[in-house]
Design an enzyme around this catalytic site. Structure first.
Site, short mmCIF file in Angstrom:
data_model
loop_
_atom_site.label_atom_id
_atom_site.label_comp_id
_atom_site.label_asym_id
_atom_site.label_seq_id
_atom_site.Cartn_x
_atom_site.Cartn_y
_atom_site.Cartn_z
N ASP A 1 0.75 -1.13 -0.07
CA ASP A 1 -0.08 -0.16 -0.01
C ASP A 1 0.75 1.30 -0.11
O ASP A 1 1.67 1.36 0.72
CB ASP A 1 -0.85 -0.08 1.39
N GLU B 138 1.54 -0.28 -4.74
CA GLU B 138 0.60 0.91 -5.25
C GLU B 138 1.47 2.14 -5.56
O GLU B 138 1.88 2.76 -4.69
CB GLU B 138 -0.51 0.95 -4.30
#
Ligand SMILES: *[C@@H]1O[C@H](CO)[C@@H](O)[C@H](O)[C@H]1NC(C)=O
Ligand SMILES: *[C@@H]1O[C@H](CO)[C@@H](O)[C@H](O)[C@H]1NC(C)=O
Ligand SMILES: *[C@@H]1O[C@H](CO)[C@@H](O)[C@H](O)[C@H]1NC(C)=O
Ligand SMILES: *[C@@H]1O[C@H](CO)[C@@H](O)[C@H](O)[C@H]1NC(C)=O
Ligand SMILES: *[C@@H]1O[C@H](CO)[C@@H](O)[C@H](O)[C@H]1NC(C)=O
Ligand SMILES: *[C@@H]1O[C@H](CO)[C@@H](O)[C@H](O)[C@H]1NC(C)=O
Ligand SMILES: *[C@@H]1O[C@H](CO)[C@@H](O)[C@H](O)[C@H]1NC(C)=O
Ligand SMILES: *[C@@H]1O[C@H](CO)[C@@H](O)[C@H](O)[C@H]1NC(C)=O
Length: 548
Positions: A227, A251
């Site tokens: 993330d 990400e």
């Protein structure tokens, strides 16, 4: 005929040599297909009331690791070979915030503890074991950049994994576009601040390495989705991922290819989510929209010089930070065409749970619908198309394992562009895509292929036959509407279970020398494995992006 084909294919295949480092990564991690699941929204335990989940409430609906395990048939029957689940670590437990409760799993408090909302350690192990029993992989979302807080002061750190003030960056709001600020300042906002962990601090670096090594081995995790990866300095990642010992996909939000590409490579992560291609796909296919297919061809061209390994990028059309495709584009054919691109070009296809049901929620929280309201209908157009695309992709991967003719390492090339679409070729597979939408139109496209005159080909999506014309042309018409076509030499589909091609190889191999030659070219391998996932993306970034 087959000998001819063999020679023909060896010349015609479009291959690109790969750097050794990319090969090493690939050998370590063979995740190819991803299906994403929001743990809380995938399935309910028996007896729970299915009418009580309103995404607008931003609270728990009741999905768990056990309910995922109990509903894996739905994922596996669509041909997915891996799942990507929400973060598994303990989250903030306390009064409801202005943005609701942490049903999404991204509001970490102590990474070293499991999130009891989703189950016990044994439940998570059982999910992992069940996936492996099915030959599937488990990818877990991890949040390293930040933990969740209620204030910006660092006076009470007792509930966190890191308890020293020096292990956090002092509060500052992010100045977007300033890389230092994006890395050192805080995601979230003053209502739900996300304390930025000081990932330069050696005690943090080593504690995170110990943690991830232990997490991966304890739960037999096959890959990590990272993330907010761009909010951590790139040089944090190589040692973190090497401690994990598994594939890491990060990400990196945004369509700046230089920035995204800077996070792939030996000095950063194995791979990133393919935000640049997502932007191009919306520009090319969304209806109404710009309908500009150059966005795709330009991006494919730029890839060649920027990304170390486009074959590992995570291709998606939806995630929990973005409006559903169906919310953005009114014509379902636009999604089917864009989806074919994601499966049949370079990269790992990722499908966000609910996409196969045509969910149409807008941005967060409306794009986190409960899946159970769909009745897990496996008869939707999208579900069936995904199953076909997965079957073909798995078949191509499985039947081409020689390094020089391997489908996964081939690079997709543009064959033809036209005012209303484009045709690409990856290995032996030609995908003809259009953005004209559902209404039938008196249009046709001539696709120039490297295939010989009179070769029989099959569109695996409709099982329609095509015959290659003079000069290698395939003529594709749209008198029934703008459906995507995935066209493969019919002979290559033997034994694929697609369009009735079952067990033909065995019949042909009876005493036929020619088919032996053919078979060498397409020898199936038992060793190929693949991955897929359903999952979720990240909240802090999202909150910032939407200004919450
Ligand atoms: C669809 O679901 C039904 C019942 O759950 C199952 O029997 C059937 O095999 C499934 N079909 C496909 C194509 O997955
Ligand atoms: C970028 O952000 C850093 C960290 O907040 C700050 O020290 C620096 O002055 C900023 N640079 C510019 C050009 O604003
Ligand atoms: C289409 O996209 C390309 C960039 O990919 C851009 O150069 C071109 O101007 C766009 N065309 C239109 C009509 O927007
Ligand atoms: C987009 O989502 C919003 C909220 O869920 C909904 O009201 C709207 O009708 C949707 N639009 C489309 C085109 O699906
Ligand atoms: C969005 O999906 C819901 C549920 O399937 C449906 O009732 C609604 O009509 C859809 N909205 C639009 C604009 O398509
Ligand atoms: C389609 O277009 C061609 C050439 O433009 C024309 O000859 C033909 O009659 C058209 N067919 C239909 C069904 O409109
Ligand atoms: C033959 O194919 C090439 C592309 O491969 C194309 O450029 C050329 O125009 C075609 N010639 C004819 C006569 O269609
Ligand atoms: C791949 O090939 C092996 C060996 O032929 C076979 O057992 C397996 O089912 C195949 N997998 C897929 C996804 O086609």
């Amino acid at each position: 005929m087959y000998i001819f084909l063999k020679i023909f294919f060896s010349f015609s295949l479009l291959r690109t040599a790969l750097a050794a480092t990319a090969e090493e990564w690939r050998g370590r991690s063979i995740y190819h297909l991803l299906a994403r699941i929001i743990t809380d929204r995938f399935a309910l335990p028996e007896g729970a009331d299915p009418t009580q989940c309103n995404p607008g409430d931003q609270t728990f609906c009741g999905g768990t690791w056990n309910t995922i395990r109990e509903n894996l048939d739905y994922v596996q029957n669509a041909g997915f070979t891996a799942i990507w689940i929400s973060p598994v670590s303990q989250n903030y437990e306390g009064p409801r915030t202005p943005y609701g409760d942490p049903y999404h799993g991204y509001w970490i408090s102590d990474a070293t503890k499991l999130n009891s909302r989703f189950g016990t350690a044994d439940d998570l192990k059982a999910l992992s074991t069940e996936l492996h029993k099915r030959g599937m992989f488990l990818m877990v979302d991890v949040v390293v950049n930040n933990v969740m807080g209620l204030t910006t002061d660092l006076n009470d750190l007792s509930s966190y994994m890191f308890k020293q003030k020096s292990q956090y960056h002092p509060y500052c709001p992010i100045q977007w576009g300033n890389r230092t600020s994006e890395q050192d300042c805080w995601l979230g906002d003053l209502k739900v601040p996300l304390l930025d962990v000081n990932t330069e601090d050696p005690t943090v670096v080593s504690a995170y390495q110990d943690w991830i090594k232990n997490l991966v081995s304890e739960y037999n995790i096959d890959g990590l989705r990272i993330d907010a990866a761009k909010h951590v300095q790139t040089d944090f990642w190589p040692s973190f991922c090497s401690a994990a010992g598994v594939f890491c996909i990060g990400e990196v939000f945004g369509d700046n290819i230089d920035e995204v590409a800077s996070f792939q490579g030996p000095d950063a992560l194995d791979s990133t989510l393919n935000y640049p291609m997502y932007s191009a796909l919306t520009e090319a296919f969304a209806i109404p929209g710009q309908l500009n297919t150059s966005a795709i061809t330009d991006t494919m061209e730029i890839y060649k010089t920027k990304f170390k390994d486009p074959g590992l990028l995570g291709n998606f059309l939806e995630n929990q930070d973005l409006p559903r495709w169906a919310n953005m584009s009114s014509d379902p054919q636009s999604m089917y065409n864009a989806m074919v691109f994601n499966f049949m070009s370079d990269g790992i296809p990722i499908v966000y749970y609910g996409q196969e049901q045509g969910f149409n929620g807008s941005a967060d929280p409306w794009n986190r619908e409960p899946l159970w309201t769909s009745g897990y209908n496996n008869d939707t157009t999208a579900y069936k198309m995904i199953a076909t695309l997965n079957k073909l992709r798995n078949f191509m991967i499985n039947s081409t394992t020689d390094t020089d003719t391997d489908w996964l390492h081939s690079r997709a090339e543009v064959l033809t562009t036209s005012a209303h679409g484009l045709a690409i070729m990856k290995g032996d597979v030609i995908s003809v895509l259009t953005n004209i939408g559902s209404p039938p139109q008196n249009l046709s496209t001539a696709v120039y292929t490297p295939y010989p005159n009179s070769l029989r080909m099959t569109d695996v999506l409709s099982c329609t036959q095509f015959v290659v014309g003079s000069n290698g042309t395939l003529s594709v018409g749209y008198s029934k509407g703008g459906q995507a076509k995935v066209i493969v030499p019919s002979d290559l589909l033997d034994n694929s279970d697609l369009c009735g091609h079952v067990d033909e190889v065995e019949q042909q191999s009876q005493g036929q020398l020619a088919s032996t030659a053919f078979f060498e070219l397409r020898r199936p391998s038992a060793t190929a494995s693949y991955v897929f996932l359903f999952g979720i993306t990240f909240l802090g970034l999202l909150c910032t992006a939407v200004g919450v």
